[in-house]
Design an enzyme around this catalytic site. Structure first.
Site, PDB file in Angstrom:
ATOM      1  N   CYS A   1      49.228  44.424  31.080  1.00 14.71           N
ATOM      2  CA  CYS A   1      47.885  44.842  31.487  1.00 14.71           C
ATOM      3  C   CYS A   1      47.119  43.664  32.071  1.00 14.71           C
ATOM      4  CB  CYS A   1      47.127  45.440  30.302  1.00 14.71           C
ATOM      5  SG  CYS A   1      45.451  45.950  30.713  1.00 14.71           S
TER       6      CYS A   1
ATOM      7  N   CYS B   1      43.433  43.599  31.241  1.00 18.00           N
ATOM      8  CA  CYS B   1      43.149  43.218  29.853  1.00 18.00           C
ATOM      9  C   CYS B   1      43.225  41.709  29.663  1.00 18.00           C
ATOM     10  CB  CYS B   1      44.143  43.873  28.905  1.00 18.00           C
ATOM     11  SG  CYS B   1      44.299  45.656  29.043  1.00 18.00           S
ATOM     12  N   ASP B   2      44.218  41.077  30.297  1.00 16.72           N
ATOM     13  CA  ASP B   2      44.557  39.703  29.941  1.00 16.72           C
ATOM     14  C   ASP B   2      44.452  38.686  31.072  1.00 16.72           C
ATOM     15  OD1 ASP B   2      45.194  40.613  27.360  1.00 16.72           O
ATOM     16  OD2 ASP B   2      47.200  41.190  28.010  1.00 16.72           O
TER      17      ASP B   2
END
Length: 334
Positions: free
Chosen positions: A136, A139-140
């Site tokens: 992701c 997300c990261d």
């Protein structure tokens, strides 16, 4: 004490298919209950710019899902933050066990559990998940500002993630086992024009390498699929973007599936191999896998559930525990 709740329509999943089904089932006065699942909002909550949602030239994925959830609530859909852990489809009413302990019984069920990221299955990939290996980017990606990053894959997901990661990374290496991408042409054009992205053709990820104290990724080894030669690439983050698999754990042993686990539905329908069970969105769609097509199928599922319920004489006093016939051929699901 275990709580049991009954609903005419239970919707399992909360992506575009689930929320759209909630809107339509609510407008049909079916008073549906929607259980969101492990990832409320589905895959769109892990994307950034969405440019192909009708009516929005550009919209953030999480914002779109917040709007969809609010729409379903406004129509009267009850939305519950819980996870369905098992689904008994052998008799009616259908029975769903939740992680919280609540048991939901339903006259009809709409499955909208979607899909989730695939992994390569490498031991080193597993060892560094959460410590430099991710699926992701949204997300990261923030954690890799000024760092070199590797993305694995060649479809829309891989190209979108590579482009997004250039907002943070000093360099993005895209590893692909072929010499051409499968993504949309407009995305390919953006990728090839981006000076931060360097494709590595005819290679596959062989190993993720890193340190244990502190735990973190230091690089990867990529294998040439033609010669077997290994290329070492320094990086701090590895993003696996090789597609998705249907989240079919609840039904894979009872409903008919194909194409690697996607639930089979009747032609031009969301009806599955068990009457009263409908499936919509990425759980059934191995071809298009778009938010707009998922939403369309959610609409179809709610309309078909309404029609099916109207045809049932649920108050006739007949035995509602009559077995429905597991694994019935799709054409027989009338």
């Amino acid at each position: 004490m275990t709580e049991t709740r009954h609903t005419k329509v239970l919707i399992i999943g909360s992506g575009p298919a689930g929320y759209t089904a909630g809107v339509y089932a609510s407008r049909a006065m079916l008073e549906p209950i929607l259980v969101q699942g492990i990832e409320p909002g589905g895959q769109l909550t892990t994307t950034t710019e969405v440019e192909n949602w009708p009516g929005d030239t550009e919209v953030q994925g999480p914002d779109l899902m917040i709007r969809m959830e609010a729409h379903a609530r406004a129509m009267g859909c009850e939305i519950i933050g819980d996870i369905i852990t098992s689904l008994d489809m052998q008799s009616r009413p259908f029975k769903a066990q939740s992680d919280s302990g609540t048991v939901y019984t339903a006259d009809a069920v709409i499955l909208a559990t979607g899909a989730r990221a695939k992994w390569l299955g490498l031991p080193s990939e597993e060892a560094f998940k959460g410590f430099g290996v991710s699926a992701c980017a949204t997300c990261d990606g923030f954690f890799y500002r000024g760092q070199e990053i590797v993305v694995v894959g060649g479809g829309n997901t891989a190209v979108e993630e590579a482009l997004f990661l250039t907002n943070f990374a000093s360099k993005v290496t895209l590893i692909h086992r072929r010499d051409e991408l499968r993504s949309e042409k407009i995305l390919q054009d953006r990728l090839f024009k981006n000076p931060k992205i360097e494709p590595l053709w005819f290679h596959e990820l062989d190993e993720v390498v890193g340190t244990d104290m502190p735990k973190g990724v230091e690089g990867v080894r990529a294998r040439n699929v033609k010669t077997g030669e290994i290329t070492e690439i320094p990086c701090k983050g590895v993003f696996i973007a090789i597609g998705h698999a249907p989240a079919n754990e609840l039904v894979k042993d009872t409903l008919e599936t194909h194409m690697g686990g996607y639930v089979v539905t009747k032609p031009d329908s969301t009806a599955t191999s068990i009457p009263g069970i409908f499936a919509a969105g990425d759980l059934t769609d191995h071809k298009y896998r778009q938010a707009v097509t998922s939403a369309g199928m959610g609409c179809m599922a709610a309309l078909e559930a309404e029609r099916w319920l109207a045809e049932q004489d649920l108050d006739s006093g007949k035995d509602t525990t009559e077995p429905l016939g597991y694994g019935a051929p799709v054409d027989a699901a009338e």
